[in-house]
Structure formats: C-alpha cells, structure tokens
Design a protein around this motif. Structure first.
Motif: not given
Length: 295
Positions: A132-142, A202-217
């Motif tokens: 199952l592949f989910y893509e959206g706002l709430h894949g790790g919501v609680a 934002t609380p979801q990103f403490s439950r994720t296994h891996i986070n990809f965060q793009r940071v502008p320079l």
C-alpha cells in the motif's frame, strides 16, 4: 506493521513537495517490478469542494478553527482502519478526489459515473497489490482524543518537510500560478490553518522513519513577498533517520557528491541530488519490505 502486506506512506504539508518523493517511489516500484495500491490523501477528506466551502464559511462566522489539516475535515479513523485492514489482509477500500476535468473524464469512463471536479468517486475495493502506498497530508497523523494513531501501522513512513518559510513560498507560488488565487487569499489560508498545522501536521515528523527537509541557502526571511522559489542549486537537503539507521554511510557519501554527515543519524546532500539520494536510500528498504512477503 506487516511483513505480508507492507504499508509505505509519504506525508507532508500542502506545498511541501511530496511529489518529488512520489516520483522517486514510482521509479523504485518500476525497477523492483512492484505493483502498489495507491492511496491519495485527499480521498480521506470529509467534504467535497462545495460542502467544504460552506463549512469554512460557517466556522469563520462563529470564530472557529476549521481546515483541511484538522480532524473535523478528515476521516482519520477511516484512514487508520484502512491501514490496519490492509496490513492484516492485503485488502481494503479506496476512493478518489477529482481535481480536474481530465481526472473526471477518466474516472467517469472507468466507473460509469457522472462526477465533476471537487467531488469524490464511490468507494471501491483495492486492486491486487504488493504494498500500500499513501501520499498526502496525514500518513503519520495521530489524534489522541479520538483514539486514532495512523502512524503505528506503517512499515515505512517518510516525511517531506521543507523549512517552513520555503514551504510557504512554494504554496503561495503554486496556488497563485496554477490555481489562480490571489496571494492575499493564500496567506489567509495559511493563517487559518495554523492551529491545525501545529497540532496535526508537524507532530507527524517525530513519528516518521525518515525525513527529507529542503533548506534554502538564499534569503527567504519574508516568504509573503518572495518572487520566486529557491532552486535546488540554492538549497541543501537534510535527511534525518529516526529509524532505518543501519545505513552504509561511507557508500552514500561516496555516491552523493558534496554530501556530508552533520550528525550520526543525519545526512546532508546538495539540493539537486535529492531525488538521487531518495532512490539510493529508499530502494533497499522497499526491496527488503517486499522480500519479507515471500519469506
């Protein structure tokens, strides 16, 4: 979590850039000959477009918070039930939210219905699939008050989390250029969603296994007047591992030019290498998850 019926979820806010991750997974599925059952996060919203506008207008008159980010506008429990059922049986039901005339034409022809953009298709059984592949706002919501925890059922939960000013620039740019909204309207939407953003996104990103965060320079200190989105060349990507920490770090560093480790569980790569890094990191994980099905 399930060995027989893996669940992979990509979660990120509106304007976060989850499409980049989705494309990386599509490549991996093709290389590994994997058939996913695709779930779009929009399909678990509680209201169609016209009804949502009415609900938002009613809430605004009452001075109440109401947005696509929060529990009142979504079927969190139904999403959790799908994840649980799929993990146990490999079955479940899905529907689609129709975004465009083109999508309406496709679904109407496929299902013999007459739906328009802004409406949902009927619920239907999932096709046979390898995961199952989910893509959206709430894949790790609680939502503890409602007893909902979607994240607990995922085998791989990936967060897409640009620096917040970059996220807002991307949303404003997309909604004004592609959807025809005035910039002030998009800004009002960001403000209206803030309570739900803080409590449910934002609380979801403490439950994720891996986070990809793009940071502008480059300077993004005032995202509401930015004229363009920082390019990949003007960015770095911080890849943080909350799980799956047993990586071949020397291999990744040798393969991704310009990358470095900022912490023992954090890899930093140049912006243009984001898709490549995703494929290097995620392909072995997907291969292992699907391999367990036949173990």
């Amino acid at each position: 979590m399930s060995k027989k019926h893996p669940i992979v979820a990509v979660t990120g806010s509106s304007g976060a850039g989850t499409t980049t991750v989705k494309n990386a997974f599509n490549d991996i599925f093709r290389w590994e000959n994997i058939t996913p059952a695709v779930i779009e996060g929009d399909s678990f919203h509680a209201y169609e477009r016209a009804d949502m506008k009415e609900k938002m207008a009613e809430a605004e008159k009452k001075g109440e918070n109401f947005s696509h980010f929060g529990p009142e506008a979504n079927h969190f429990a139904k999403l959790e039930e799908l994840f649980k059922t799929y993990g146990e049986t490999g079955t479940g039901q899905r529907r689609f939210y129709i975004h465009s005339d083109e999508e309406a034409e496709q679904h109407n022809a496929r299902l013999g219905i007459d739906k328009k953009p802004g409406q949902f298709t009927p619920w239907e059984d999932l096709p046979e699939s390898d995961l199952l592949f989910y893509e959206g706002l709430h894949g790790g919501v609680a939502d503890p008050e409602a007893g909902v925890d979607v994240a607990q059922w995922t085998d791989l939960l990936v967060g897409v989390v640009p620096a917040v000013n970059l996220e807002w620039i991307q949303k404003i740019s997309r909604d004004t250029a592609e959807r025809g909204y005035d910039a002030s309207v998009v800004t009002d939407t960001i403000l209206r969603r803030m309570h739900d953003y803080v409590h449910y996104i934002t609380p979801q990103f403490s439950r994720t296994h891996i986070n990809f965060q793009r940071v502008p320079l480059v300077d993004t200190s005032n995202p509401f007047i930015a004229r363009d989105i920082p390019t990949p060349d003007e960015s770095m990507v911080v890849i943080h591992f909350n799980a799956y920490k047993d990586q071949d770090w020397p291999y990744l560093l040798s393969m991704i030019e310009g990358s470095f480790m900022s912490r023992p569980n954090t890899l930093v790569v140049p912006g243009p290498k984001m898709g490549f890094a995703m494929e290097l990191i995620l392909n072995p994980i997907i291969h292992e998850l699907v391999g367990k099905k036949s173990a």
